[in-house]
Design an enzyme around this catalytic site. Structure first.
Site, PDB file in Angstrom:
ATOM      1  N   CYS A  94       0.895  -1.001  -0.028  1.00  0.00           N
ATOM      2  CA  CYS A  94      -0.119  -0.094   0.015  1.00  0.00           C
ATOM      3  C   CYS A  94       0.941   1.305  -0.096  1.00  0.00           C
ATOM      4  O   CYS A  94       1.391   1.684  -1.106  1.00  0.00           O
ATOM      5  CB  CYS A  94      -1.021  -0.008   1.266  1.00  0.00           C
ATOM      6  SG  CYS A  94      -2.455   0.750   0.826  1.00  0.00           S
ATOM      7  N   ARG A 129     -12.945   5.589  -1.139  1.00  0.00           N
ATOM      8  CA  ARG A 129     -11.752   4.620  -0.940  1.00  0.00           C
ATOM      9  C   ARG A 129     -12.202   3.383  -1.441  1.00  0.00           C
ATOM     10  O   ARG A 129     -13.653   2.713  -1.768  1.00  0.00           O
ATOM     11  CB  ARG A 129     -11.791   4.257   0.371  1.00  0.00           C
ATOM     12  CG  ARG A 129     -11.176   5.569   1.275  1.00  0.00           C
ATOM     13  CD  ARG A 129     -10.885   5.363   2.733  1.00  0.00           C
ATOM     14  NE  ARG A 129      -9.500   4.544   2.933  1.00  0.00           N
ATOM     15  CZ  ARG A 129      -8.448   5.351   2.625  1.00  0.00           C
ATOM     16  NH1 ARG A 129      -8.192   6.613   2.334  1.00  0.00           N
ATOM     17  NH2 ARG A 129      -7.253   4.390   3.016  1.00  0.00           N
ATOM     18  N   HIS A 193      -3.957  -5.929   2.579  1.00  0.00           N
ATOM     19  CA  HIS A 193      -3.402  -5.867   3.935  1.00  0.00           C
ATOM     20  C   HIS A 193      -4.193  -7.426   4.221  1.00  0.00           C
ATOM     21  O   HIS A 193      -4.296  -8.080   3.559  1.00  0.00           O
ATOM     22  CB  HIS A 193      -4.060  -4.965   4.545  1.00  0.00           C
ATOM     23  CG  HIS A 193      -3.754  -3.285   4.267  1.00  0.00           C
ATOM     24  ND1 HIS A 193      -2.455  -3.177   4.762  1.00  0.00           N
ATOM     25  CD2 HIS A 193      -4.050  -2.512   3.605  1.00  0.00           C
ATOM     26  CE1 HIS A 193      -2.021  -1.697   4.211  1.00  0.00           C
ATOM     27  NE2 HIS A 193      -3.279  -1.432   3.578  1.00  0.00           N
TER      28      HIS A 193
END
Ligand code: GLN
Length: 216
Positions: A94, A129, A193
């Protein structure tokens, strides 16, 4: 005893969504293989010696920390590039992934210059997002990976890099071209993640094996 020297790049600043779990699993996997594992953090104002590490982990973070790092990351550019071009193994998640590219436009619209070592760039989405469970297929490893993505950044790849994976479910780099992350030489970048390695422990083993192969 064979050594495995891990570098945790900016680990005190980039460590969101349990990304430190990636480091724990790398350490655990290496110990299970009977290796003598050492971990060193390289952060602000420290130098990166390309000869001193077998595996680099560069985690994710918030815009604020990314901006702080971007202001002085360029002093490690040549050494990190040297490490990467000489087939050094890197896992970047990320925020760390975004900083390895040409630039990153943060949620406020500020254009943050990246290292430009890898051929990708990241722009933003306004008030939105990419969040949720994601599943990808990695051609490099010929396996599926599972994770959780949570990023404002929208990343596009240039011709000098491959995607890390093809999106099966989720948003990936940009929700347009089904690409997820970047693979270049022994560098693996991803928005996953989870932490990524804890959800896909075979990848921790594959990264440690690549690092050992490189030592020979
Ligand atoms: N701040 C970046 C973004 O939102 C990176 C986020 C992250 O590392 N999880 O795109």
């Amino acid at each position: 005893m064979t050594k495995l020297r891990i570098c945790h790049l900016y680990g005190n600043l980039l460590n969101t969504y349990g990304d430190n779990g990636n480091l724990l699993l790398l350490q655990y996997t290496a110990k299970q293989k009977g290796l003598d594992v050492t971990t060193q953090m390289v952060s602000l104002d420290q130098s990166f010696d390309p000869q001193s590490y077998d595996l680099v982990f560069f985690g994710g973070g918030q815009d604020y920390e990314q901006k702080v790092i971007a202001q002085q990351i360029h002093h490690i550019h040549d050494d990190l590039q040297n490490y990467i071009e000489n087939d050094g193994v890197v896992l970047a998640i990320c925020g760390g992934y975004q900083l390895l590219g040409h630039y990153y436009v943060n949620a406020k619209g500020e254009k943050i210059p990246g290292l430009g070592i890898l051929d990708h760039y990241t722009v933003r989405q306004k008030n939105s997002r990419f969040t949720g469970d994601i599943e990808i297929y990695s051609d490099f490893f010929q396996r599926k990976l599972h994770g959780f993505e949570n990023h404002n950044g929208v990343t596009y790849l240039g011709p000098k890099v491959n995607a890390f994976g093809k999106v099966i479910k989720g948003f990936g780099n940009n929700n347009e071209d089904q690409t997820e992350g970047v693979q270049y030489k022994n560098v693996f970048c991803s928005y996953l993640h989870g932490p990524l390695l804890v959800k896909n422990p075979w990848l921790a083993e594959a990264l440690v094996d690549l690092a050992l192969k490189k030592q020979k």
